[in-house]
Design a protein around this motif. Structure first.
Motif, PDB file in Angstrom:
ATOM      1  N   GLN B  45      21.858  54.437  29.573  1.00  0.00           N
ATOM      2  CA  GLN B  45      21.044  55.628  29.405  1.00  0.00           C
ATOM      3  C   GLN B  45      19.769  55.472  30.216  1.00  0.00           C
ATOM      4  OE1 GLN B  45      19.462  56.314  25.446  1.00  0.00           O
ATOM      5  NE2 GLN B  45      19.281  58.506  25.811  1.00  0.00           N
ATOM      6  N   LEU B  46      19.434  56.479  30.997  1.00  0.00           N
ATOM      7  CA  LEU B  46      18.228  56.430  31.801  1.00  0.00           C
ATOM      8  C   LEU B  46      16.997  56.589  30.917  1.00  0.00           C
ATOM      9  CD1 LEU B  46      17.017  56.411  34.710  1.00  0.00           C
ATOM     10  CD2 LEU B  46      17.069  58.909  34.590  1.00  0.00           C
ATOM     11  N   LEU B  47      16.074  55.630  31.012  1.00  0.00           N
ATOM     12  CA  LEU B  47      14.811  55.711  30.278  1.00  0.00           C
ATOM     13  C   LEU B  47      13.759  56.438  31.104  1.00  0.00           C
ATOM     14  CD1 LEU B  47      14.311  52.160  28.709  1.00  0.00           C
ATOM     15  CD2 LEU B  47      14.757  54.299  27.497  1.00  0.00           C
ATOM     16  N   LEU B  48      13.639  56.044  32.364  1.00  0.00           N
ATOM     17  CA  LEU B  48      12.649  56.662  33.230  1.00  0.00           C
ATOM     18  C   LEU B  48      12.942  56.292  34.674  1.00  0.00           C
ATOM     19  CD1 LEU B  48      10.857  53.971  33.824  1.00  0.00           C
ATOM     20  CD2 LEU B  48       9.635  54.635  31.773  1.00  0.00           C
ATOM     21  N   LYS B  49      12.245  56.989  35.585  1.00  0.00           N
ATOM     22  CA  LYS B  49      12.483  56.783  37.003  1.00  0.00           C
ATOM     23  C   LYS B  49      11.177  56.965  37.768  1.00  0.00           C
ATOM     24  CE  LYS B  49      13.609  61.652  37.389  1.00  0.00           C
ATOM     25  NZ  LYS B  49      14.404  62.500  36.529  1.00  0.00           N
ATOM     26  N   TYR B  50      11.099  56.299  38.910  1.00  0.00           N
ATOM     27  CA  TYR B  50       9.987  56.499  39.823  1.00  0.00           C
ATOM     28  C   TYR B  50      10.556  56.830  41.197  1.00  0.00           C
ATOM     29  CZ  TYR B  50       6.241  55.701  43.080  1.00  0.00           C
ATOM     30  OH  TYR B  50       5.338  55.865  44.097  1.00  0.00           O
ATOM     31  N   PHE B  51      10.126  57.973  41.723  1.00  0.00           N
ATOM     32  CA  PHE B  51      10.529  58.347  43.075  1.00  0.00           C
ATOM     33  C   PHE B  51       9.320  58.363  44.004  1.00  0.00           C
ATOM     34  CE2 PHE B  51      14.451  58.642  41.423  1.00  0.00           C
ATOM     35  CZ  PHE B  51      14.980  59.861  41.029  1.00  0.00           C
ATOM     36  N   SER B  52       8.221  58.967  43.541  1.00  0.00           N
ATOM     37  CA  SER B  52       7.011  59.056  44.347  1.00  0.00           C
ATOM     38  C   SER B  52       5.906  59.599  43.459  1.00  0.00           C
ATOM     39  CB  SER B  52       7.212  59.972  45.556  1.00  0.00           C
ATOM     40  OG  SER B  52       7.451  61.297  45.128  1.00  0.00           O
ATOM     41  N   GLY B  53       4.700  59.678  44.006  1.00  0.00           N
ATOM     42  CA  GLY B  53       3.613  60.296  43.275  1.00  0.00           C
ATOM     43  C   GLY B  53       2.932  59.352  42.307  1.00  0.00           C
ATOM     44  N   LEU B  56       2.280  55.780  37.371  1.00  0.00           N
ATOM     45  CA  LEU B  56       2.562  55.577  35.952  1.00  0.00           C
ATOM     46  C   LEU B  56       3.507  56.694  35.516  1.00  0.00           C
ATOM     47  CD1 LEU B  56       1.939  53.904  33.405  1.00  0.00           C
ATOM     48  CD2 LEU B  56       0.094  55.528  32.914  1.00  0.00           C
ATOM     49  N   VAL B  57       4.711  56.321  35.128  1.00  0.00           N
ATOM     50  CA  VAL B  57       5.707  57.325  34.766  1.00  0.00           C
ATOM     51  C   VAL B  57       6.048  57.216  33.284  1.00  0.00           C
ATOM     52  CG1 VAL B  57       6.696  57.524  37.064  1.00  0.00           C
ATOM     53  CG2 VAL B  57       7.591  55.799  35.526  1.00  0.00           C
ATOM     54  N   GLN B  58       6.253  58.358  32.696  1.00  0.00           N
ATOM     55  CA  GLN B  58       6.611  58.432  31.291  1.00  0.00           C
ATOM     56  C   GLN B  58       8.102  58.674  31.160  1.00  0.00           C
ATOM     57  OE1 GLN B  58       4.230  57.861  28.964  1.00  0.00           O
ATOM     58  NE2 GLN B  58       2.782  57.606  30.663  1.00  0.00           N
ATOM     59  N   GLY B  59       8.686  58.082  30.148  1.00  0.00           N
ATOM     60  CA  GLY B  59      10.106  58.265  29.931  1.00  0.00           C
ATOM     61  C   GLY B  59      10.400  58.719  28.514  1.00  0.00           C
ATOM     62  N   ILE B  60      11.652  58.565  28.165  1.00  0.00           N
ATOM     63  CA  ILE B  60      12.079  58.957  26.824  1.00  0.00           C
ATOM     64  C   ILE B  60      11.771  57.842  25.837  1.00  0.00           C
ATOM     65  CG2 ILE B  60      13.875  60.476  27.704  1.00  0.00           C
ATOM     66  CD1 ILE B  60      15.915  58.286  26.941  1.00  0.00           C
ATOM     67  N   LYS B  61      11.816  58.161  24.567  1.00  0.00           N
ATOM     68  CA  LYS B  61      11.644  57.203  23.474  1.00  0.00           C
ATOM     69  C   LYS B  61      10.306  56.482  23.515  1.00  0.00           C
ATOM     70  CE  LYS B  61      16.629  56.272  23.291  1.00  0.00           C
ATOM     71  NZ  LYS B  61      17.671  55.258  23.056  1.00  0.00           N
ATOM     72  N   GLY B  62       9.283  57.084  24.119  1.00  0.00           N
ATOM     73  CA  GLY B  62       7.952  56.499  24.129  1.00  0.00           C
ATOM     74  C   GLY B  62       7.721  55.407  25.160  1.00  0.00           C
ATOM     75  N   PHE B  63       8.656  55.211  26.067  1.00  0.00           N
ATOM     76  CA  PHE B  63       8.511  54.203  27.113  1.00  0.00           C
ATOM     77  C   PHE B  63       7.738  54.740  28.305  1.00  0.00           C
ATOM     78  CE2 PHE B  63      10.980  50.597  25.735  1.00  0.00           C
ATOM     79  CZ  PHE B  63      11.850  51.116  24.791  1.00  0.00           C
ATOM     80  N   GLU B  64       7.062  53.825  28.993  1.00  0.00           N
ATOM     81  CA  GLU B  64       6.419  54.135  30.255  1.00  0.00           C
ATOM     82  C   GLU B  64       6.570  52.943  31.185  1.00  0.00           C
ATOM     83  OE1 GLU B  64       2.270  54.805  29.269  1.00  0.00           O
ATOM     84  OE2 GLU B  64       1.801  52.697  29.633  1.00  0.00           O
ATOM     85  N   ALA B  65       6.387  53.183  32.469  1.00  0.00           N
ATOM     86  CA  ALA B  65       6.456  52.097  33.444  1.00  0.00           C
ATOM     87  C   ALA B  65       5.454  52.374  34.542  1.00  0.00           C
ATOM     88  CB  ALA B  65       7.865  51.972  34.020  1.00  0.00           C
TER      89      ALA B  65
END
Lengths: 115, 116
Positions: B45-53, B56-65
Motif C-alpha cells: 500500500q502506498l503511504l506517500l510519494k515525492y515527485f517534486s516541489g 516535506l510530503v504528507q501521506g496517509i495514516k499520519g505519516f510524513e517524509a
C-alpha cells in the motif's frame, strides 16, 4: 475505488510445470508491471509493459518468463518451466497515463509455491 | 544503477512514541521516491510519494517524509505510532523515464514492531 486484482491468490505447482499468473490492472492505466518477493526478502522488479510490448526487464526475467496482454483487461505472467527458486509472491502493478509521473498501484499478490 | 538502503532491519517502538524510518537512495538524477507498507500476508500500500516541489510530503495514516537531496535521504516519520502500524515498510525509488522504463527499486524493508 479502482484497484488492481490478481488471481489466483495462491498457486501450488510441481517443478517443471507451466504456470500463468493473472492480473487485471486498473481500467484506464497504460503501464503494467510484474514484481516478485521471495519470502523474507525485498520486492524485485521483473518487467514493465507498455503499448503491447516489453519496455524494460530485469536480469531475473529470463527466457522462462513471458508476459502478455491477451485482451483489453488482463495482463499475464507465464513461467514456462517452474523451478523451486521461483517460489515467491508475485505482484502486479499498473500506472496511469504518462506525461506526468505517477505512482504504481499494486495488486494483493499471488503466492506461488513450487514443489 | 539506482539503489535504496534501509539500514534498520527491525525497529521496536512503544505505542504512542514517535517513529523515524531511514531510507537512503543512490540515483544520478532527480529521483521519484515512495514509501510502501506491507502488512502480513498483504500487498503493498502506498503511504506517500515525492515527485517534486515541497520536500516535506504528507501521506496517509499520519505519516510524513522529508526529501533531503544533500543527504540522499527520504526518511519516514510519524509523531505517535499505533499498534496497527506494525508492518513491513519499504522505501522505493523510480526513475520516471519515458515509455514505462521505470521499474521501481526497493529497499530491503524495515520491520516495525510496536510494543504496548
Amino acid at each position: 475505488e479502482p484497484e488492481v486484482t490478481q488471481t489466483p491468490s495462491h498457486q501450488v505447482t510441481q517443478m517443471g510445470q507451466e504456470v500463468i499468473l493473472r492480473c487485471v490492472p486498473i481500467s484506464n492505466h497504460l503501464y503494467f508491471y510484474w514484481y516478485r518477493q521471495i519470502l523474507g526478502q525485498k520486492v524485485e522488479f521483473l518487467v514493465s509493459f507498455y503499448n503491447n510490448e516489453i519496455s524494460e526487464k530485469s536480469e531475473i526475467f529470463d527466457d522462462q518468463f513471458s508476459v502478455e496482454r491477451p485482451d483489453g483487461s488482463n495482463f499475464t505472467l507465464k513461467i514456462r518451466s517452474t523451478k523451486l527458486e521461483d517460489s515467491a509472491m508475485y505482484f502486479c502493478a499498473s500506472r496511469a497515463r504518462a506525461g506526468v509521473y505517477n505512482e504504481q498501484f499494486f495488486g494483493p499478490g499471488t503466492r506461488l509455491t513450487v514443489l | 544503477a539506482q539503489s535504496v538502503t534501509q539500514p534498520d532491519i527491525h525497529i521496536t517502538v512503544s505505542e504512542g512514541a514517535s517513529l523515524e524510518l531511514r531510507c537512503n537512495y543512490s540515483y544520478g538524477a532527480t529521483p521519484y521516491l515512495f514509501w510502501y507498507v506491507q502488512s502480513p500476508g498483504q500487498g503493498l500500500q502506498l503511504l506517500l510519494k515525492y515527485f517534486s516541489g515541497d520536500t516535506l510530503v504528507q501521506g496517509i495514516k499520519g505519516f510524513e517524509a522529508e526529501f533531503k537531496r544533500s543527504q540522499s535521504s527520504f526518511n519516514l516519520r510519524k509523531p505517535s505510532v499505533h499498534w496497527s502500524d506494525a508492518a513491513e515498510y519499504f522505501c522505493a525509488v523510480g526513475r520516471g523515464e519515458g515509455g514505462g522504463a521505470d521499474g521501481l527499486t526497493f529497499g530491503k524493508g524495515t520491520h516495525l514492531i510496536i510494543q504496548p
